[in-house]
Every structure is written in C-alpha cells, then in structure tokens.
Motif scaffolding. Structure first.
Motif, PDB file in Angstrom:
ATOM      1  N   LYS A  13       0.844  -1.197   0.000  1.00 20.65           N
ATOM      2  CA  LYS A  13       0.000   0.000   0.000  1.00 20.65           C
ATOM      3  C   LYS A  13       0.880   1.248   0.000  1.00 20.65           C
ATOM      4  CE  LYS A  13      -3.726  -2.254   2.563  1.00 20.65           C
ATOM      5  NZ  LYS A  13      -4.670  -2.133   3.695  1.00 20.65           N
ATOM      6  N   LEU A  14       0.430   2.250  -0.745  1.00 19.93           N
ATOM      7  CA  LEU A  14       1.083   3.549  -0.783  1.00 19.93           C
ATOM      8  C   LEU A  14       0.242   4.505   0.052  1.00 19.93           C
ATOM      9  CD1 LEU A  14       3.314   5.372  -1.983  1.00 19.93           C
ATOM     10  CD2 LEU A  14       1.765   5.792  -3.928  1.00 19.93           C
ATOM     11  N   TRP A  15       0.842   5.055   1.093  1.00 17.09           N
ATOM     12  CA  TRP A  15       0.149   5.929   2.029  1.00 17.09           C
ATOM     13  C   TRP A  15       0.781   7.318   2.027  1.00 17.09           C
ATOM     14  CZ3 TRP A  15      -4.019   4.606   5.109  1.00 17.09           C
ATOM     15  CH2 TRP A  15      -4.331   3.251   5.209  1.00 17.09           C
ATOM     16  N   ASP A  16      -0.030   8.330   2.306  1.00 17.25           N
ATOM     17  CA  ASP A  16       0.481   9.656   2.632  1.00 17.25           C
ATOM     18  C   ASP A  16       0.476   9.727   4.149  1.00 17.25           C
ATOM     19  OD1 ASP A  16       1.193  12.287   2.927  1.00 17.25           O
ATOM     20  OD2 ASP A  16      -0.703  13.104   2.191  1.00 17.25           O
ATOM     21  N   ASN A  17       1.653   9.737   4.734  1.00 12.73           N
ATOM     22  CA  ASN A  17       1.800   9.754   6.181  1.00 12.73           C
ATOM     23  C   ASN A  17       1.554  11.178   6.681  1.00 12.73           C
ATOM     24  OD1 ASN A  17       2.484   8.771   8.771  1.00 12.73           O
ATOM     25  ND2 ASN A  17       4.571   9.515   8.526  1.00 12.73           N
ATOM     26  N   ASP A  18       0.433  11.382   7.359  1.00 13.19           N
ATOM     27  CA  ASP A  18       0.078  12.713   7.868  1.00 13.19           C
ATOM     28  C   ASP A  18       0.430  12.832   9.341  1.00 13.19           C
ATOM     29  OD1 ASP A  18      -1.039  13.735   5.484  1.00 13.19           O
ATOM     30  OD2 ASP A  18      -2.879  12.611   5.854  1.00 13.19           O
ATOM     31  N   MET A  19       0.975  13.991   9.702  1.00 16.25           N
ATOM     32  CA  MET A  19       1.402  14.184  11.083  1.00 16.25           C
ATOM     33  C   MET A  19       0.217  14.396  12.028  1.00 16.25           C
ATOM     34  SD  MET A  19       4.223  16.787  12.645  1.00 16.25           S
ATOM     35  CE  MET A  19       5.548  15.949  11.805  1.00 16.25           C
ATOM     36  N   PHE A  20      -0.764  15.190  11.617  1.00 12.42           N
ATOM     37  CA  PHE A  20      -1.854  15.533  12.528  1.00 12.42           C
ATOM     38  C   PHE A  20      -3.199  14.905  12.153  1.00 12.42           C
ATOM     39  CE2 PHE A  20       1.171  19.118  12.673  1.00 12.42           C
ATOM     40  CZ  PHE A  20       1.568  18.982  13.987  1.00 12.42           C
ATOM     41  N   ASP A  21      -3.352  14.467  10.910  1.00 10.66           N
ATOM     42  CA  ASP A  21      -4.589  13.854  10.437  1.00 10.66           C
ATOM     43  C   ASP A  21      -4.367  12.362  10.231  1.00 10.66           C
ATOM     44  OD1 ASP A  21      -5.845  16.361  10.277  1.00 10.66           O
ATOM     45  OD2 ASP A  21      -5.014  16.704   8.274  1.00 10.66           O
ATOM     46  N   PRO A  22      -5.445  11.591  10.081  1.00 11.08           N
ATOM     47  CA  PRO A  22      -5.259  10.171   9.728  1.00 11.08           C
ATOM     48  C   PRO A  22      -4.535  10.053   8.389  1.00 11.08           C
ATOM     49  CG  PRO A  22      -7.521  10.594  10.415  1.00 11.08           C
ATOM     50  CD  PRO A  22      -6.842  11.936  10.291  1.00 11.08           C
ATOM     51  N   ASP A  23      -3.724   9.018   8.247  1.00 12.40           N
ATOM     52  CA  ASP A  23      -2.996   8.792   7.006  1.00 12.40           C
ATOM     53  C   ASP A  23      -3.976   8.508   5.875  1.00 12.40           C
ATOM     54  OD1 ASP A  23      -0.764   9.084   8.556  1.00 12.40           O
ATOM     55  OD2 ASP A  23      -0.224   6.964   8.554  1.00 12.40           O
ATOM     56  N   ASP A  24      -3.591   8.906   4.666  1.00 10.05           N
ATOM     57  CA  ASP A  24      -4.440   8.721   3.496  1.00 10.05           C
ATOM     58  C   ASP A  24      -3.894   7.582   2.632  1.00 10.05           C
ATOM     59  OD1 ASP A  24      -6.065  11.031   4.078  1.00 10.05           O
ATOM     60  OD2 ASP A  24      -4.382  12.257   3.391  1.00 10.05           O
ATOM     61  N   LEU A  25      -4.751   6.600   2.321  1.00 10.99           N
ATOM     62  CA  LEU A  25      -4.380   5.533   1.411  1.00 10.99           C
ATOM     63  C   LEU A  25      -4.436   6.082  -0.009  1.00 10.99           C
ATOM     64  CD1 LEU A  25      -3.680   2.548   0.868  1.00 10.99           C
ATOM     65  CD2 LEU A  25      -6.143   2.105   0.776  1.00 10.99           C
ATOM     66  N   ILE A  26      -3.308   5.991  -0.727  1.00 10.51           N
ATOM     67  CA  ILE A  26      -3.222   6.516  -2.087  1.00 10.51           C
ATOM     68  C   ILE A  26      -3.455   5.411  -3.111  1.00 10.51           C
ATOM     69  CG2 ILE A  26      -1.726   7.670  -3.766  1.00 10.51           C
ATOM     70  CD1 ILE A  26      -0.276   8.958  -1.352  1.00 10.51           C
ATOM     71  N   ALA A  27      -2.832   4.247  -2.893  1.00  5.42           N
ATOM     72  CA  ALA A  27      -2.959   3.138  -3.846  1.00  5.42           C
ATOM     73  C   ALA A  27      -2.634   1.830  -3.144  1.00  5.42           C
ATOM     74  CB  ALA A  27      -2.033   3.342  -5.044  1.00  5.42           C
ATOM     75  N   GLU A  28      -3.067   0.726  -3.741  1.00  3.29           N
ATOM     76  CA  GLU A  28      -2.854  -0.598  -3.160  1.00  3.29           C
ATOM     77  C   GLU A  28      -2.706  -1.627  -4.280  1.00  3.29           C
ATOM     78  OE1 GLU A  28      -5.431  -3.735  -0.409  1.00  3.29           O
ATOM     79  OE2 GLU A  28      -5.891  -1.596  -0.328  1.00  3.29           O
ATOM     80  N   THR A  29      -1.855  -2.633  -4.048  1.00  2.94           N
ATOM     81  CA  THR A  29      -1.686  -3.723  -5.012  1.00  2.94           C
ATOM     82  C   THR A  29      -1.247  -4.982  -4.277  1.00  2.94           C
ATOM     83  OG1 THR A  29      -0.754  -4.305  -7.168  1.00  2.94           O
ATOM     84  CG2 THR A  29       0.752  -3.295  -5.580  1.00  2.94           C
ATOM     85  N   GLN A  30      -1.223  -6.091  -4.986  1.00  2.05           N
ATOM     86  CA  GLN A  30      -0.721  -7.364  -4.472  1.00  2.05           C
ATOM     87  C   GLN A  30       0.596  -7.673  -5.179  1.00  2.05           C
ATOM     88  OE1 GLN A  30      -3.289  -7.648  -1.774  1.00  2.05           O
ATOM     89  NE2 GLN A  30      -2.301  -9.596  -2.063  1.00  2.05           N
ATOM     90  N   ALA A  31       1.515  -8.314  -4.481  1.00  2.00           N
ATOM     91  CA  ALA A  31       2.758  -8.747  -5.110  1.00  2.00           C
ATOM     92  C   ALA A  31       2.448  -9.841  -6.129  1.00  2.00           C
ATOM     93  CB  ALA A  31       3.730  -9.268  -4.061  1.00  2.00           C
ATOM     94  N   ASN A  32       3.175  -9.827  -7.235  1.00  2.00           N
ATOM     95  CA  ASN A  32       3.056 -10.882  -8.236  1.00  2.00           C
ATOM     96  C   ASN A  32       3.638 -12.183  -7.671  1.00  2.00           C
ATOM     97  OD1 ASN A  32       2.015  -9.053 -10.184  1.00  2.00           O
ATOM     98  ND2 ASN A  32       4.093  -8.337 -10.586  1.00  2.00           N
ATOM     99  N   VAL A  33       3.425 -13.295  -8.342  1.00  2.00           N
ATOM    100  CA  VAL A  33       3.917 -14.592  -7.856  1.00  2.00           C
ATOM    101  C   VAL A  33       5.441 -14.608  -7.724  1.00  2.00           C
ATOM    102  CG1 VAL A  33       1.952 -15.959  -8.622  1.00  2.00           C
ATOM    103  CG2 VAL A  33       3.864 -15.598 -10.167  1.00  2.00           C
ATOM    104  N   ASP A  34       6.130 -13.753  -8.481  1.00  2.00           N
ATOM    105  CA  ASP A  34       7.590 -13.679  -8.366  1.00  2.00           C
ATOM    106  C   ASP A  34       8.037 -12.638  -7.333  1.00  2.00           C
ATOM    107  OD1 ASP A  34       6.996 -11.340  -9.721  1.00  2.00           O
ATOM    108  OD2 ASP A  34       8.364 -11.701 -11.391  1.00  2.00           O
ATOM    109  N   GLY A  35       7.079 -12.053  -6.606  1.00  2.00           N
ATOM    110  CA  GLY A  35       7.384 -11.091  -5.555  1.00  2.00           C
ATOM    111  C   GLY A  35       7.505  -9.658  -6.019  1.00  2.00           C
ATOM    112  N   THR A  36       7.405  -9.401  -7.315  1.00  2.00           N
ATOM    113  CA  THR A  36       7.533  -8.037  -7.818  1.00  2.00           C
ATOM    114  C   THR A  36       6.200  -7.300  -7.718  1.00  2.00           C
ATOM    115  OG1 THR A  36       7.027  -8.703 -10.088  1.00  2.00           O
ATOM    116  CG2 THR A  36       9.364  -8.696  -9.424  1.00  2.00           C
TER     117      THR A  36
END
Length: 109
Positions: A13-36
C-alpha cells in the motif's frame, strides 16, 4: 523476498503519512507470484505529502490473524507533480525475514 523465495500473498500500500490527520491511502496492489510489484498513485493536497510504502506479509509469521507490516519512506525526489510518473522509485529486493527496528509492527485484522 522471504529468504530465497518470493513473498506470497503480500499486500503493498502507498500511504500519505500525515502528522496531525489520519494517514491517506493513495494506492494498493498485491505482489506478483515472483514477488515483484508496481505501484503509483495520485493525491491532491494543499501541503506537501510524505509518501510511504507499507508491505503487509506473512514471512516468518506463525499468526493466523496478524501479518507483519514494514514501512519504507519514499525519498522526496521521487514525488512527481501530476498523475503521470516521471521518476520511479526502485525499492530493490528487500528480504522480509529481517525485522526493521522501529519500522515494523504487527497488523492484525
């Protein structure tokens, strides 16, 4: 990787780490079978963003309800302006067997 094998069923998951607010999820994926994986996202923000890649995995975990979560900070020079990726950040091939002090915590669901 998990030792000499690709990590199975890892969620990235790609997150925007916020100091004072809850973090925002930007994008999400699963690793391929080869781990990439490839992950990009876009967010509109009035302030600068602090993107983090968080990998949720079961490498060397015996828990049925918790996954290990490890966090990597994306360097500022890989933050692009606009929706099109100009410069990709290559995380390399981390071995998820190792723990990273202060950057890893369990993620239970």
């Amino acid at each position: 990787m998990c030792g000499g094998r690709p990590v199975r069923n890892a969620t990235i998951k790609l997150w925007d780490n916020d100091m004072f607010d809850p973090d925002d999820l930007i994008a999400e994926t699963q690793a391929n079978v080869d781990g990439t994986f490839e992950l990009s996202g876009f967010v509109i923000s009035i302030t600068s963003i602090d993107p983090q890649i968080r990998i949720y995995h079961n490498c060397r975990s015996t828990s049925k309800v918790c996954r290990r979560k490890i966090t990597f900070t994306v360097p500022d020079n890989y933050i692009n302006k606009g929706k099109k990726v100009a410069t990709w950040f290559d995380l390399g091939t981390p071995n998820m067997e190792i723990g990273v002090k202060h950057k890893e915590e369990p993620y239970c669901y």
